[in-house]
Structures are given as structure tokens and as C-alpha cells.
Design a protein around this motif. Sequence first.
Motif, PDB file in Angstrom:
ATOM      1  N   SER A  29       0.841  -1.207   0.000  1.00  0.00           N
ATOM      2  CA  SER A  29       0.000   0.000   0.000  1.00  0.00           C
ATOM      3  C   SER A  29       0.870   1.249   0.000  1.00  0.00           C
ATOM      4  CB  SER A  29      -0.927   0.002   1.221  1.00  0.00           C
ATOM      5  OG  SER A  29      -1.832  -1.081   1.175  1.00  0.00           O
ATOM      6  N   ALA A  30       1.976   1.184   0.750  1.00  0.00           N
ATOM      7  CA  ALA A  30       2.903   2.321   0.791  1.00  0.00           C
ATOM      8  C   ALA A  30       3.587   2.537  -0.556  1.00  0.00           C
ATOM      9  CB  ALA A  30       3.948   2.094   1.881  1.00  0.00           C
ATOM     10  N   LEU A  31       3.685   1.460  -1.338  1.00  0.00           N
ATOM     11  CA  LEU A  31       4.336   1.548  -2.651  1.00  0.00           C
ATOM     12  C   LEU A  31       3.337   1.785  -3.783  1.00  0.00           C
ATOM     13  CD1 LEU A  31       6.772  -1.489  -2.251  1.00  0.00           C
ATOM     14  CD2 LEU A  31       7.446   0.917  -2.356  1.00  0.00           C
ATOM     15  N   ALA A  32       2.048   1.902  -3.443  1.00  0.00           N
ATOM     16  CA  ALA A  32       1.002   1.955  -4.466  1.00  0.00           C
ATOM     17  C   ALA A  32       1.182   3.127  -5.430  1.00  0.00           C
ATOM     18  CB  ALA A  32      -0.374   2.017  -3.806  1.00  0.00           C
ATOM     19  N   ASP A  33       1.538   4.299  -4.910  1.00  0.00           N
ATOM     20  CA  ASP A  33       1.707   5.464  -5.789  1.00  0.00           C
ATOM     21  C   ASP A  33       2.880   5.269  -6.753  1.00  0.00           C
ATOM     22  OD1 ASP A  33      -0.453   6.853  -4.720  1.00  0.00           O
ATOM     23  OD2 ASP A  33       0.758   7.734  -3.120  1.00  0.00           O
ATOM     24  N   SER A  34       3.968   4.713  -6.233  1.00  0.00           N
ATOM     25  CA  SER A  34       5.113   4.420  -7.104  1.00  0.00           C
ATOM     26  C   SER A  34       4.734   3.387  -8.154  1.00  0.00           C
ATOM     27  CB  SER A  34       6.290   3.900  -6.272  1.00  0.00           C
ATOM     28  OG  SER A  34       6.729   4.870  -5.356  1.00  0.00           O
ATOM     29  N   PHE A  35       3.946   2.407  -7.720  1.00  0.00           N
ATOM     30  CA  PHE A  35       3.485   1.373  -8.656  1.00  0.00           C
ATOM     31  C   PHE A  35       2.685   1.987  -9.796  1.00  0.00           C
ATOM     32  CE2 PHE A  35       1.848  -2.519 -10.277  1.00  0.00           C
ATOM     33  CZ  PHE A  35       0.507  -2.300 -10.542  1.00  0.00           C
ATOM     34  N   THR A 108       3.087  -8.939 -16.424  1.00  0.00           N
ATOM     35  CA  THR A 108       4.534  -9.142 -16.317  1.00  0.00           C
ATOM     36  C   THR A 108       5.161  -8.004 -15.525  1.00  0.00           C
ATOM     37  OG1 THR A 108       4.635 -10.337 -18.419  1.00  0.00           O
ATOM     38  CG2 THR A 108       6.684  -9.344 -17.630  1.00  0.00           C
ATOM     39  N   PHE A 109       4.703  -6.786 -15.798  1.00  0.00           N
ATOM     40  CA  PHE A 109       5.209  -5.639 -15.035  1.00  0.00           C
ATOM     41  C   PHE A 109       4.839  -5.761 -13.559  1.00  0.00           C
ATOM     42  CE2 PHE A 109       6.376  -1.491 -13.767  1.00  0.00           C
ATOM     43  CZ  PHE A 109       5.377  -1.063 -12.905  1.00  0.00           C
ATOM     44  N   VAL A 110       3.582  -6.122 -13.281  1.00  0.00           N
ATOM     45  CA  VAL A 110       3.126  -6.248 -11.888  1.00  0.00           C
ATOM     46  C   VAL A 110       3.987  -7.264 -11.146  1.00  0.00           C
ATOM     47  CG1 VAL A 110       1.209  -6.919 -10.388  1.00  0.00           C
ATOM     48  CG2 VAL A 110       0.758  -5.615 -12.474  1.00  0.00           C
ATOM     49  N   ARG A 111       4.199  -8.395 -11.782  1.00  0.00           N
ATOM     50  CA  ARG A 111       5.001  -9.457 -11.170  1.00  0.00           C
ATOM     51  C   ARG A 111       6.420  -8.958 -10.863  1.00  0.00           C
ATOM     52  NH1 ARG A 111       3.720 -14.746 -12.032  1.00  0.00           N
ATOM     53  NH2 ARG A 111       2.595 -14.107 -13.919  1.00  0.00           N
ATOM     54  N   THR A 112       7.017  -8.303 -11.844  1.00  0.00           N
ATOM     55  CA  THR A 112       8.385  -7.808 -11.680  1.00  0.00           C
ATOM     56  C   THR A 112       8.471  -6.767 -10.574  1.00  0.00           C
ATOM     57  OG1 THR A 112       8.796  -8.191 -14.032  1.00  0.00           O
ATOM     58  CG2 THR A 112      10.328  -6.744 -12.875  1.00  0.00           C
ATOM     59  N   PHE A 113       7.512  -5.851 -10.551  1.00  0.00           N
ATOM     60  CA  PHE A 113       7.509  -4.778  -9.553  1.00  0.00           C
ATOM     61  C   PHE A 113       7.409  -5.342  -8.138  1.00  0.00           C
ATOM     62  CE2 PHE A 113       6.788  -0.457  -8.125  1.00  0.00           C
ATOM     63  CZ  PHE A 113       6.025  -0.624  -6.976  1.00  0.00           C
ATOM     64  N   VAL A 114       6.470  -6.256  -7.935  1.00  0.00           N
ATOM     65  CA  VAL A 114       6.239  -6.795  -6.589  1.00  0.00           C
ATOM     66  C   VAL A 114       7.434  -7.617  -6.116  1.00  0.00           C
ATOM     67  CG1 VAL A 114       4.784  -8.310  -5.193  1.00  0.00           C
ATOM     68  CG2 VAL A 114       3.734  -6.787  -6.872  1.00  0.00           C
ATOM     69  N   ILE A 115       7.907  -8.512  -6.967  1.00  0.00           N
ATOM     70  CA  ILE A 115       9.023  -9.380  -6.570  1.00  0.00           C
ATOM     71  C   ILE A 115      10.281  -8.558  -6.311  1.00  0.00           C
ATOM     72  CG2 ILE A 115      10.562 -11.215  -7.370  1.00  0.00           C
ATOM     73  CD1 ILE A 115       8.173 -12.462  -8.785  1.00  0.00           C
ATOM     74  N   LYS A 116      10.505  -7.546  -7.134  1.00  0.00           N
ATOM     75  CA  LYS A 116      11.676  -6.682  -6.949  1.00  0.00           C
ATOM     76  C   LYS A 116      11.643  -6.014  -5.576  1.00  0.00           C
ATOM     77  CE  LYS A 116      11.617  -2.697  -8.911  1.00  0.00           C
ATOM     78  NZ  LYS A 116      11.576  -1.639  -9.959  1.00  0.00           N
ATOM     79  N   ASN A 117      10.478  -5.545  -5.170  1.00  0.00           N
ATOM     80  CA  ASN A 117      10.368  -4.870  -3.877  1.00  0.00           C
ATOM     81  C   ASN A 117      10.410  -5.841  -2.704  1.00  0.00           C
ATOM     82  OD1 ASN A 117       9.802  -1.771  -4.062  1.00  0.00           O
ATOM     83  ND2 ASN A 117       8.723  -2.678  -5.806  1.00  0.00           N
ATOM     84  N   ILE A 118       9.928  -7.055  -2.908  1.00  0.00           N
ATOM     85  CA  ILE A 118      10.056  -8.064  -1.847  1.00  0.00           C
ATOM     86  C   ILE A 118      11.525  -8.390  -1.621  1.00  0.00           C
ATOM     87  CG2 ILE A 118       9.629 -10.489  -1.274  1.00  0.00           C
ATOM     88  CD1 ILE A 118       6.903 -10.239  -2.580  1.00  0.00           C
ATOM     89  N   GLU A 119      12.244  -8.603  -2.706  1.00  0.00           N
ATOM     90  CA  GLU A 119      13.667  -8.925  -2.600  1.00  0.00           C
ATOM     91  C   GLU A 119      14.464  -7.761  -2.002  1.00  0.00           C
ATOM     92  OE1 GLU A 119      14.134 -12.089  -6.303  1.00  0.00           O
ATOM     93  OE2 GLU A 119      14.568  -9.955  -6.625  1.00  0.00           O
ATOM     94  N   LYS A 120      14.014  -6.566  -2.277  1.00  0.00           N
ATOM     95  CA  LYS A 120      14.716  -5.383  -1.788  1.00  0.00           C
ATOM     96  C   LYS A 120      14.520  -5.174  -0.287  1.00  0.00           C
ATOM     97  CE  LYS A 120      14.928  -0.376  -2.596  1.00  0.00           C
ATOM     98  NZ  LYS A 120      14.354   0.746  -3.390  1.00  0.00           N
ATOM     99  N   ASN A 121      13.328  -5.496   0.211  1.00  0.00           N
ATOM    100  CA  ASN A 121      12.982  -5.164   1.597  1.00  0.00           C
ATOM    101  C   ASN A 121      13.006  -6.349   2.556  1.00  0.00           C
ATOM    102  OD1 ASN A 121      12.397  -2.380   0.983  1.00  0.00           O
ATOM    103  ND2 ASN A 121      10.506  -3.087   0.011  1.00  0.00           N
ATOM    104  N   SER A 122      13.127  -7.563   2.042  1.00  0.00           N
ATOM    105  CA  SER A 122      13.091  -8.739   2.912  1.00  0.00           C
ATOM    106  C   SER A 122      14.498  -9.126   3.357  1.00  0.00           C
ATOM    107  CB  SER A 122      12.435  -9.914   2.181  1.00  0.00           C
ATOM    108  OG  SER A 122      12.409 -11.051   2.997  1.00  0.00           O
ATOM    109  N   THR A 123      14.614  -9.520   4.624  1.00  0.00           N
ATOM    110  CA  THR A 123      15.914  -9.929   5.171  1.00  0.00           C
ATOM    111  C   THR A 123      15.982 -11.431   5.434  1.00  0.00           C
ATOM    112  OG1 THR A 123      15.102  -9.405   7.400  1.00  0.00           O
ATOM    113  CG2 THR A 123      16.339  -7.680   6.242  1.00  0.00           C
TER     114      THR A 123
END
Length: 308
Positions: A29-35, A108-123
Motif C-alpha cells: 500500500s505504501a508503494l502503491a503510488d510508485s506502482f 509481467t510488469f506487476v510481477r516484476t515490480f512486486v518481486i523486486k520490492n520483496i527482494e529489496k525489503n526482505s531480510t
Amino acid sequence: MQQHESLKEHYKFTKEEALLLQGLQPKMSALADSFIDEFYDYIWGFGATAKFLKNQKIIDYHRIKIKAWFINLFCGKYDLPYFTYLYKIGEVHVRIGLPTHYVNSAFTFVRTFVIKNIEKNSTDELERLKEIEAVEKIIDINLDTLTSSYREEELSKFLSLSKFEKTILGGLKKFNSYINFFLAGSLALVAFFAIGLFVYDIYLLFFSDIGIEKGILTVLGSLLVLWAAIELIHEEINHLQGKGFAIGAFIMLAMAALIRKVLIYSLSSEKGNDLLVIGAVIVALAFSYWLVNAKNKAAITAGRTDIA
């Protein structure tokens, strides 16, 4: 529209994965505007996007709807209203003539956007993999549901139905739905009275001079009626959910009705010939039931072999 529960089963989408997605919703939700901004940059590259987003009013409305869909992607509650919502989106796409490859490319864009942000923010490595798998599944389920509208539209074109024919067909479908719900209600009423009959026969068994043998057989007969009503309700529910016609269940019901006859006639010495006829019919029904089950098992085995 495919049944939503079976669709989730086919994708092996679990409740745990739904909870994982729900846990991602605040972040997404916080990334929705960027999305939305990146999504629009992406779809404008299609070339013909302006054909569908003709003015600023439509664009603003579309941005709101896409943002709501994106946030709702992580709602965690994927029930019939959710899938109905997706299906209606697909119907709009079909109505405006949006090409399917635009939809597929956008996902394809949605998938890429979400996975990219999960990988970026997950530890946590394990948690990240689970989240990505859940995201992959829900995106595929969304795409499957949206494109089902296109498949139905193609079938409609193939059938070449006129507007009048479609109206008649739609009316018949509605009428059929009303009849099915009426049947379901009627069966529930029958089950209620069957329970009353069963309780009454129990009462007669203990508090009347009906006799133990006759009383027990009468109770068993009432129990068969109740069981038959429950089975019919179960089959009607399956029918309302879009499942196939279970001929085996109706053969069992016919057998139950005849067995009840046997229980009643067995109390009379004058019904010997009738009992023989009923017995022969029961044997024939039992053989038919065996054939139906054997065919179903063979079909399941063949399906597994094809998959292997």
C-alpha cells in the motif's frame, strides 16, 4: 467463471499463502503510488494505449481503479466476491476490445515490480521465498480469471448467437437459477419433515404397542428417507457450485428407496413376489452403481497417467 475454490486448488494456493499476502499489504500500500507511476510509464509504451485511455478523466478514473486492484491483490481474502470483482474487470476489457497481450504484458510488469520490492525489503531468505511463491500464485490466478472473460467471449462468437438468442439464453439461465434455489429450499423442507418422521417413529417404538420388530424396521425406513433427503441436498449444493451430475448418487437413492420397500414388505407374508421383483431391481441398480464407479476410477487413473 471457473469455481474459485477449484481454481485455488489447481494453483495449490493455501490459506497460509493468503495470510502471507495479507502481511505484505501494508508495505505494498505504501508503494502503491510508485506502482501506479511506473505502471503508466510501462503501458504507455504499448503504443495504442491512448486508444483506450482517451482523456484525462478516463486516465484519472483508471489510475484509481488500478491502485485499488493492486492494494486488493494483497487483501488476504480470496473468496467469491473477490473473483467476481476480477471477472467483471475482465468483462470490461472484453467490452472495450483490449487485446489480451496487453493484459499479459501488464501482468509481467506487476510481477516484476512486486518481486523486486520483496527482494529489496526482505531480510529473511526463507520468508522471502515463501512470499514470492505466494505472489506468483495470486498473480497467475488473477490473470487466469481476467482472461477467462476472453475465452467465454470467443466461445460466444463461435456460437454466433444473435442478440435475441443471447437474451433468451440469459433469461433461461436466470430462470434455471431460480428453480435450483427453489429446489434447494424444498429439499431442506423435506429434510426437516424427515427428521420429524424419524423422531415420531422413535417415539412409537418406545411408547406404543407397535411391536419391536415392526418399530425397528419403521425407524430404519425413516432413517433411509432422511439419508436420501440429505444426499439430495448435498448433490443440489454441488450442482449450484457448478459440479457435474453425480449419477451414482441417484442410483444410491433409488436403492435406498427400494430397500425401504423391502423393510416394509418383509413384515407381510403376502408380498413374497413383490420382494423378489424388488430384490432383482436392487441387484441391477447395484451393478449399475459398480459400473459407474468403475468408469469414474478408470477416468481418474487415465488422467493421472496423462499427467505423468
